[in-house]
Design an enzyme around this catalytic site. Structure first.
Site, short mmCIF file in Angstrom:
data_model
loop_
_atom_site.label_atom_id
_atom_site.label_comp_id
_atom_site.label_asym_id
_atom_site.label_seq_id
_atom_site.Cartn_x
_atom_site.Cartn_y
_atom_site.Cartn_z
N ALA A 21 0.85 -1.20 0.00
CA ALA A 21 0.00 0.00 0.00
C ALA A 21 0.88 1.24 0.00
O ALA A 21 2.01 1.23 0.50
CB ALA A 21 -0.90 0.00 1.23
N CYS A 70 -7.68 0.50 2.30
CA CYS A 70 -7.69 1.57 1.29
C CYS A 70 -9.10 1.85 0.77
O CYS A 70 -9.28 2.40 -0.32
CB CYS A 70 -6.74 1.25 0.14
SG CYS A 70 -5.05 0.96 0.70
#
Length: 230
Positions: free
Chosen positions: A159, A190
């Site tokens: 990420a 996310c």
């Protein structure tokens, strides 16, 4: 005159707040030099930093994120020995914890290139090349930041979320190496609820030596950004 020298600092395992405070110190130092250079018509060299670390269990929510993507209340966070922070990077919610390699490049992009899109793609590329070193084909997915395995059934292995001001960067990437992936079950990572997460360990079927991964990733950073690590 561009300064390609980058001070590499391995912080080991460090509390999230402590690492964030340190990032702010370095970030503000660079910004202050740039402001002063403009004001005084000076050419003082700006430093660059590359911080590697791991964190105890923590969830962080970016400035565009939704608190609903954290699926735990305060009591449950305590039970899981996890902390929670709202922070000033882009992106939504993510998890950091032991076995995950977190990288915070605090760079003056005026020393490299002033292109935030290129910057993000090079962060991804450093992780893609590191995965390649382990025989894993990692890729990008259009319109989604980060690094993914198997685009047909995408699983996120890394990420990313950054902040940039006056072409100075902070925050960075979180690369799942030997991460306990169960902690991702407590969030919608996310803000994407239809994609899974993975790690080098889950893909290879065995634990990976963190120091080895750090060295490989550091080398790819240096090559891609044409850094001189000090």
């Amino acid at each position: 005159m561009q300064n390609k020298k980058v001070k590499y600092i391995n912080l080991g395992q460090i509390e999230y707040q402590e690492a964030w405070d340190l990032q702010e110190v370095y970030f503000n130092k660079i910004v202050e030099i740039k402001i002063n250079n403009r004001k005084e018509n000076a050419e003082t060299e700006t430093p660059n930093f590359l911080l590697f670390c791991q964190h105890p269990h923590v969830y962080t929510l970016g400035k565009s994120g939704k608190i609903d993507n954290l699926l735990l209340n305060e009591r449950q966070l305590i039970e899981k020995k996890a902390s929670f922070f709202k922070i000033n990077r882009g992106g939504d919610i993510t998890y950091h914890g032991p076995g995950q390699l977190v990288v915070y490049p605090i760079l003056d992009l005026d020393n490299f290139f002033t292109d935030i899109h290129k910057y993000m793609r090079l962060l991804e590329e450093a992780v893609i090349l590191t995965c390649q070193d382990y025989g894993i084909k990692a890729e990008r997915i259009p319109n989604l930041t980060g690094v993914w395995i198997d685009p047909e059934n995408p699983k996120k292995i890394c990420a990313m979320g950054v902040k940039s001001s006056r072409w100075v960067t902070m925050h960075g990437l979180a690369f799942n190496v030997n991460t306990d992936l169960n902690y991702f079950n407590n969030i919608i990572p996310c803000g994407i609820d239809d994609k899974a997460v993975c790690s080098l360990q889950s893909e290879l079927g065995h634990e990976i030596e963190m120091k080895e991964v750090e060295n490989k990733l550091k080398l790819h950073f240096a090559n891609l950004f044409e850094m001189i690590l000090i």
